[in-house]
Scaffold this motif. Structure first.
Motif, PDB file in Angstrom:
ATOM      1  N   ALA A 162       7.808   4.906  -2.493  1.00  0.00           N
ATOM      2  CA  ALA A 162       7.948   4.210  -3.776  1.00  0.00           C
ATOM      3  C   ALA A 162       7.495   5.171  -4.856  1.00  0.00           C
ATOM      4  O   ALA A 162       6.813   6.165  -4.572  1.00  0.00           O
ATOM      5  N   GLY A 163       7.857   4.897  -6.104  1.00  0.00           N
ATOM      6  CA  GLY A 163       7.476   5.843  -7.140  1.00  0.00           C
ATOM      7  C   GLY A 163       7.590   5.312  -8.548  1.00  0.00           C
ATOM      8  O   GLY A 163       8.248   4.296  -8.799  1.00  0.00           O
TER       9      GLY A 163
ATOM     10  N   ALA B 297      13.428   5.202  -6.339  1.00  0.00           N
ATOM     11  CA  ALA B 297      12.559   4.025  -6.302  1.00  0.00           C
ATOM     12  C   ALA B 297      12.050   3.677  -7.696  1.00  0.00           C
ATOM     13  O   ALA B 297      11.975   2.498  -8.082  1.00  0.00           O
ATOM     14  N   ALA B 298      11.706   4.698  -8.470  1.00  0.00           N
ATOM     15  CA  ALA B 298      11.241   4.466  -9.834  1.00  0.00           C
ATOM     16  C   ALA B 298      12.351   3.870 -10.695  1.00  0.00           C
ATOM     17  O   ALA B 298      12.115   2.927 -11.474  1.00  0.00           O
ATOM     18  N   ASN B 299      13.555   4.400 -10.560  1.00  0.00           N
ATOM     19  CA  ASN B 299      14.672   3.919 -11.376  1.00  0.00           C
ATOM     20  C   ASN B 299      15.084   2.500 -11.011  1.00  0.00           C
ATOM     21  O   ASN B 299      15.518   1.727 -11.878  1.00  0.00           O
ATOM     22  N   GLN B 300      14.948   2.159  -9.721  1.00  0.00           N
ATOM     23  CA  GLN B 300      15.446   0.870  -9.237  1.00  0.00           C
ATOM     24  C   GLN B 300      14.350  -0.172  -9.041  1.00  0.00           C
ATOM     25  O   GLN B 300      14.644  -1.335  -8.766  1.00  0.00           O
ATOM     26  N   GLY B 301      13.083   0.242  -9.182  1.00  0.00           N
ATOM     27  CA  GLY B 301      11.978  -0.701  -9.052  1.00  0.00           C
ATOM     28  C   GLY B 301      11.830  -1.286  -7.660  1.00  0.00           C
ATOM     29  O   GLY B 301      11.549  -2.473  -7.499  1.00  0.00           O
ATOM     30  N   ARG B 302      12.001  -0.467  -6.638  1.00  0.00           N
ATOM     31  CA  ARG B 302      11.899  -0.952  -5.255  1.00  0.00           C
ATOM     32  C   ARG B 302      11.465   0.177  -4.337  1.00  0.00           C
ATOM     33  O   ARG B 302      11.450   1.339  -4.722  1.00  0.00           O
ATOM     34  N   HIS B 303      11.105  -0.194  -3.098  1.00  0.00           N
ATOM     35  CA  HIS B 303      10.869   0.827  -2.092  1.00  0.00           C
ATOM     36  C   HIS B 303      12.190   1.511  -1.730  1.00  0.00           C
ATOM     37  O   HIS B 303      13.256   0.900  -1.784  1.00  0.00           O
ATOM     38  N   TYR B 304      12.068   2.774  -1.361  1.00  0.00           N
ATOM     39  CA  TYR B 304      13.222   3.516  -0.864  1.00  0.00           C
ATOM     40  C   TYR B 304      13.012   3.753   0.617  1.00  0.00           C
ATOM     41  O   TYR B 304      12.028   4.378   1.028  1.00  0.00           O
ATOM     42  N   GLU B 305      13.922   3.245   1.441  1.00  0.00           N
ATOM     43  CA  GLU B 305      13.850   3.419   2.889  1.00  0.00           C
ATOM     44  C   GLU B 305      14.529   4.738   3.262  1.00  0.00           C
ATOM     45  O   GLU B 305      15.690   4.973   2.930  1.00  0.00           O
TER      46      GLU B 305
END
Length: 366
Positions: A197-198, A338-346
């Motif tokens: 996440a970021g 993750a920062a751009n989409q507001g979610r965890h990145y799997e």
């Protein structure tokens, strides 16, 4: 073993240490170098006693060259590496593997299809500092790894680099520039990453160069310059990483710390090959300095190339691999996504944890 004949493409700022070190490695022989500016290639060839300074096309057409070191700017990494592979040669590229994730995937897939090797910087994790940490963790000193922190806090490269603009374009920024050192060290010690996440920001949209020879020129910044990330490793350990070009007043944060059920390990600067390494056992009141167990403790850039040459001869995987570099590249994109989409990145990729270096590799390989 027979020497592997090497060509170097890109004769800029970082190339000098590669020329210098490759001349000391018994398994390597640099026979040619190339650059878009052929005069620069010829100057490097004369400086380091290389037989030929030439165009990129001439270097790729030379049947004597088995392995190419790609030291071009990040935006050119994929294009040059793909040309090298199409020419039937192994390639080792400076970090990051590529700017775009799909280009990194194309490179690793093409290499596997053609039976060729892709290697990628950083190879600092092969040095005595981080290899000592790998040994301590594998020997159980910290117990079960619980978490890690990693910090790279700086003002940015316009204060010292002779041509810093590309650090603020696609493929640059603190995560893509310095993140590979930190993430590679974390994967080498803790294993592959499961998800990230970021959060990111760009503090100064325009930078003024204060180094020579471009003093006073300005740079329009196209990438985030402060990146804060979280990592969950496949092992269950949790990490925090912050990379920044926006820290104007300095920082006292450590480079990397790894926390375990039985103690804490202070990992040296992953942009170096040496120590110090420190350890504090559960219940202890003081930190202890740990003697380095492995060699290559000075600036040994190019040892990853040497490992490829030896791996080819020995029929084994090389350590600074394309799969490792692709995994790191995906994680770096993951923080931004993750920062751009507001979610965890799997994470979709994984990699094998590189085998530890032989403890006496420096004396045997040089």
């Amino acid at each position: 073993m027979d020497k592997v004949k090497v060509g170097i493409i890109g004769c800029g700022n970082i190339s000098a240490i590669y020329f210098k070190n490759c001349k000391t490695y018994r398994a390597l022989e640099v026979v040619a170098c190339a650059d878009l500016d052929v005069s620069r290639a010829k100057a490097r060839a004369e400086e380091f006693g290389i037989a030929k300074g030439c165009t990129v096309e001439e270097l790729l057409a030379d049947p004597a060259i088995d392995l190419v070191i790609n030291l071009t700017i990040p935006a050119a990494h994929a294009e040059v590496c793909l040309k090298v592979l199409e020419a039937g040669k192994h390639v080792y590229v400076e970090k990051p593997l590529a700017v775009k994730l799909e280009d990194g995937r194309r490179m690793t897939q093409l290499a596997k299809a053609k039976g060729l090797r892709v290697g990628c910087a950083p190879d600092t994790f092969l040095g005595g500092g981080i290899q000592t940490c790998v040994k301590l963790i594998r020997d159980g000193w910290i117990g079960e790894p619980v978490g890690a922190t990693a910090f790279m806090m700086s003002r940015g490269h316009e204060n010292w680099h002779p041509d810093p603009a590309f650090y603020y374009k696609a493929g640059g920024g603190p995560m893509f520039d310095m993140g590979p050192y930190y993430l590679t060290a974390l994967v080498a010690t803790l294993g592959p990453i499961r998800r990230v996440a970021g959060m990111t920001r760009t503090t100064f949209p325009v930078r003024t160069i204060t180094s020579s020879p471009k003093y006073g020129q300005t740079i329009t910044v196209d990438v985030p310059t402060h990146v804060a990330g979280l990592l969950e490793f496949g092992s269950g350990a949790i990490g925090t990483i912050v990379t920044s070009f926006d820290v104007m007043g300095g920082s006292t944060l450590p480079r990397i710390e790894i926390y375990g059920s039985e103690g804490t390990l202070i990992v040296p600067d992953p942009n170096t090959f040496g120590g110090p390494v420190q350890f504090r056992r559960k219940g202890a009141k003081e930190w202890g300095d740990i003697p380095l167990t492995h060699g290559f403790t000075e600036n040994a850039r190019g040892v990853g190339v040497l490992d490829i040459a030896r791996a080819i001869a020995e029929g084994r995987p090389h350590r600074a691999s394309g799969d490792l570099a692709y995994h790191v590249l995906e994680a770096m994109h993951g923080f931004h996504d993750a920062a751009n989409q507001g979610r965890h990145y799997e994470m979709s990729s994984t990699c094998d944890v590189p085998e530890p270096m032989p403890m006496n590799a420096d004396s045997e390989w040089m």
